[in-house]
Write a protein that holds these residues in place. Structure first.
Motif, short mmCIF file in Angstrom:
data_model
loop_
_atom_site.label_atom_id
_atom_site.label_comp_id
_atom_site.label_asym_id
_atom_site.label_seq_id
_atom_site.Cartn_x
_atom_site.Cartn_y
_atom_site.Cartn_z
N PRO A 213 -1.15 -1.61 -7.96
CA PRO A 213 -0.56 -2.85 -7.44
C PRO A 213 -0.60 -2.87 -5.92
O PRO A 213 -0.27 -1.87 -5.28
CB PRO A 213 0.88 -2.80 -7.97
N ARG A 214 -1.01 -3.99 -5.36
CA ARG A 214 -1.19 -4.06 -3.91
C ARG A 214 0.05 -3.64 -3.13
O ARG A 214 -0.06 -2.93 -2.10
CB ARG A 214 -1.61 -5.48 -3.50
N PRO A 215 1.28 -4.05 -3.54
CA PRO A 215 2.45 -3.66 -2.75
C PRO A 215 2.65 -2.14 -2.69
O PRO A 215 3.34 -1.65 -1.80
CB PRO A 215 3.62 -4.33 -3.49
N GLU A 216 2.06 -1.40 -3.64
CA GLU A 216 2.21 0.05 -3.67
C GLU A 216 1.09 0.77 -2.91
O GLU A 216 1.07 1.99 -2.85
CB GLU A 216 2.24 0.55 -5.12
N CYS A 217 0.15 0.00 -2.36
CA CYS A 217 -0.99 0.60 -1.66
C CYS A 217 -0.71 0.72 -0.17
O CYS A 217 -0.10 -0.17 0.43
CB CYS A 217 -2.25 -0.24 -1.85
N SER A 218 -1.19 1.80 0.41
CA SER A 218 -1.16 1.91 1.87
C SER A 218 -2.25 0.99 2.44
O SER A 218 -3.09 0.48 1.71
CB SER A 218 -1.43 3.35 2.29
#
Length: 300
Positions: A213-218
């Motif tokens: 999920p994008r929010p969990e990506c650096s």
């Protein structure tokens, strides 16, 4: 994300074609504060590639600087050393014609901007831009679209991106990420298979999505097409994966994830379960495992 202006000379073609920026210490012993700006660039930063009289391309930084000899095509000035610093980049948009007069209207006059008070380019290579300047230049170049809500982007509500209602800056960042991932995943192909259902689709019906999920990506992970991205079709597979109805197990097989609420979704998921996800490799396995954990763990 930071924004940079790079004034190219005759090395423009080499810089864009080979995806690199290069600079070296000043032969006159001036401090590195000017030429050393290349060392401040980080993965995910946006670069405006200027070769008079236009901004002709916009690029993304792929990795921080490294020591490097002078690349072929980078002209040597008097007494300059041949050892310097290199930053890898990737073009997001090319063949632009954003004229310097308009760019000068947008950016700061004089130091630290790329233009002097007369609107002429300053004789330096790299300039740091403010977020406001970068956003306005993107809009002027046509990179920022007119969309104003997340519902117009991939059909997902704001909560899917980790924000209640993404602002224009967030949406622009997502679009730039999409352009970078699509270019590297499609590699010039007009059609390609969906990693979930395996069917071939025209490029316009394929979405370059993050595996986690994008929010969990650096910031680095959001541009990492080798370890954290895949192509999924807009005819259903993308939404099913994004919402966790399907996940990928440790062997690369598609399995059921979140409970389905309607018979139609249940039937669609069942038709995909057991298939091998073609994006699953040793490089992407960790991202798929993290996505599965995040999708299936109990929510607080």
């Amino acid at each position: 994300m930071n924004y940079w202006w790079v004034s190219h000379g005759r090395n423009y073609e080499a810089a864009i074609h080979d995806g690199m920026l290069w600079n070296c210490p000043d032969p006159n012993g001036d401090p590195e504060a000017d030429r050393g700006r290349i060392k401040d660039m980080r993965r995910g930063d946006i670069v405006f590639n200027y070769f008079g009289p236009y901004v002709r391309a916009i690029s993304a930084v792929l990795e921080k600087w490294q020591d490097s000899p002078r690349p072929e095509g980078f002209e040597k000035q008097l007494d300059e050393p041949d050892q310097g610093w290199l930053v890898r980049t990737h073009p997001l948009a090319e063949n632009l014609q954003l004229h310097r007069q308009r760019a000068a209207d947008i950016t700061a006059v004089g130091e630290p901007g790329p233009f002097n008070a007369a609107g002429k380019p300053q004789q330096r290579y790299i300039f740091a831009l403010t977020t406001e300047e970068g956003q306005e230049l993107l809009a002027e170049a046509g990179i920022m679209g007119p969309q104003s809500s997340a519902s117009s982007l991939r059909g997902l509500p704001g909560s899917a991106w980790g924000t209640d209602e993404p602002d224009e800056k967030t949406l622009t960042t997502i679009r730039l990420e999409q352009a970078h991932l699509r270019k590297n995943l499609l590699r010039g192909r007009q059609t390609a298979p969906c990693a979930i259902c395996g069917e071939h689709f025209p490029a316009r019906l394929l979405i370059a999505g993050h595996i986690k999920p994008r929010p969990e990506c650096s910031e680095e992970e959001r541009l990492d097409f080798e370890h954290n991205a895949m192509l999924t079709c807009a005819l259903g597979c993308d939404a099913l994966y994004e919402w966790g109805y399907i996940v990928v197990d440790a062997k690369g097989r598609i399995t059921a994830g979140q409970p389905t609420e309607t018979p139609r979704i249940e039937a669609t998921v069942e038709a995909l379960v057991g298939r091998n996800c073609t994006a699953f490799t040793e490089s992407t396995a960790e991202s798929f495992a993290e996505n599965k954990r995040l999708m299936l763990e109990p929510q607080p």
